[in-house]
Structures are given as C-alpha cells and as structure tokens.
Design a protein around this motif. Structure first.
Motif, PDB file in Angstrom:
ATOM      1  N   TYR A  18       0.843  -1.191   0.000  1.00  0.00           N
ATOM      2  CA  TYR A  18       0.000   0.000   0.000  1.00  0.00           C
ATOM      3  C   TYR A  18       0.884   1.248   0.000  1.00  0.00           C
ATOM      4  CZ  TYR A  18      -3.978  -2.993   1.108  1.00  0.00           C
ATOM      5  OH  TYR A  18      -4.952  -3.956   1.047  1.00  0.00           O
ATOM      6  N   PRO A  19       0.358   2.373  -0.492  1.00  0.00           N
ATOM      7  CA  PRO A  19       1.160   3.608  -0.551  1.00  0.00           C
ATOM      8  C   PRO A  19       1.786   4.004   0.786  1.00  0.00           C
ATOM      9  CG  PRO A  19      -0.824   3.893  -1.845  1.00  0.00           C
ATOM     10  CD  PRO A  19      -0.954   2.566  -1.137  1.00  0.00           C
ATOM     11  N   VAL A  20       1.092   3.789   1.886  1.00  0.00           N
ATOM     12  CA  VAL A  20       1.643   4.142   3.198  1.00  0.00           C
ATOM     13  C   VAL A  20       2.892   3.310   3.463  1.00  0.00           C
ATOM     14  CG1 VAL A  20       1.206   4.102   5.684  1.00  0.00           C
ATOM     15  CG2 VAL A  20      -0.590   4.846   4.126  1.00  0.00           C
ATOM     16  N   LYS A  21       2.823   2.026   3.173  1.00  0.00           N
ATOM     17  CA  LYS A  21       3.979   1.147   3.375  1.00  0.00           C
ATOM     18  C   LYS A  21       5.104   1.515   2.406  1.00  0.00           C
ATOM     19  CE  LYS A  21       5.920  -2.376   5.359  1.00  0.00           C
ATOM     20  NZ  LYS A  21       6.291  -2.340   6.767  1.00  0.00           N
ATOM     21  N   GLN A  22       4.755   1.891   1.188  1.00  0.00           N
ATOM     22  CA  GLN A  22       5.761   2.320   0.215  1.00  0.00           C
ATOM     23  C   GLN A  22       6.509   3.553   0.736  1.00  0.00           C
ATOM     24  OE1 GLN A  22       4.191   2.834  -3.756  1.00  0.00           O
ATOM     25  NE2 GLN A  22       3.063   0.917  -3.647  1.00  0.00           N
ATOM     26  N   ASP A  23       5.766   4.480   1.351  1.00  0.00           N
ATOM     27  CA  ASP A  23       6.386   5.680   1.932  1.00  0.00           C
ATOM     28  C   ASP A  23       7.334   5.311   3.065  1.00  0.00           C
ATOM     29  OD1 ASP A  23       5.066   7.344   0.170  1.00  0.00           O
ATOM     30  OD2 ASP A  23       3.468   7.854   1.583  1.00  0.00           O
ATOM     31  N   GLU A  24       6.926   4.360   3.910  1.00  0.00           N
ATOM     32  CA  GLU A  24       7.782   3.913   5.008  1.00  0.00           C
ATOM     33  C   GLU A  24       9.078   3.318   4.463  1.00  0.00           C
ATOM     34  OE1 GLU A  24       5.695   1.154   7.499  1.00  0.00           O
ATOM     35  OE2 GLU A  24       4.085   2.569   7.936  1.00  0.00           O
TER      36      GLU A  24
END
Length: 59
Positions: A18-24
């Motif tokens: 997910y985008p949030v995990k990609q950002d992390e």
C-alpha cells in the motif's frame, strides 16, 4: 534461464505494498542512504588524519 518471457512469468503474483507502506520503505531507504554517505565522509576524514599523523611520525 537467460531470458524470461512474459508468457512464462505472467502467472507469478507480485504483491505491491500500500502507498503508506511504500512511503515507510522509501523513508527507511533514504535514511540508510544518508547514513552510508555520512560513513563514507567519516572514513575519508579518518584516512586524511591517518596520513597526516604518519607524515608527522617520519619528519
């Protein structure tokens, strides 16, 4: 295998975070990159210090 054809690998699932995990993940990689850069700079400074100290020993 030298070449992978789409027909041979198209059935393999490739999950995308997910985008949030990609950002992390991106932030973690940026942090590691900065850390590596700092360590390289520190190593260069230590090398210069070593060269100076060695030159002072043999004056």
């Amino acid at each position: 295998m030298r070449t992978a054809y789409l027909k041979d690998i198209n059935h393999i699932p490739c999950p995308v975070p997910y985008p949030v995990k990609q950002d992390e993940i991106a932030k973690m990689l940026s942090t590691l990159s900065e850390k590596l850069e700092n360590e390289v700079i520190f190593q260069m400074k230590l090398q210069k210090q070593k060269e100076f100290l060695l030159s002072q020993m043999f004056i």
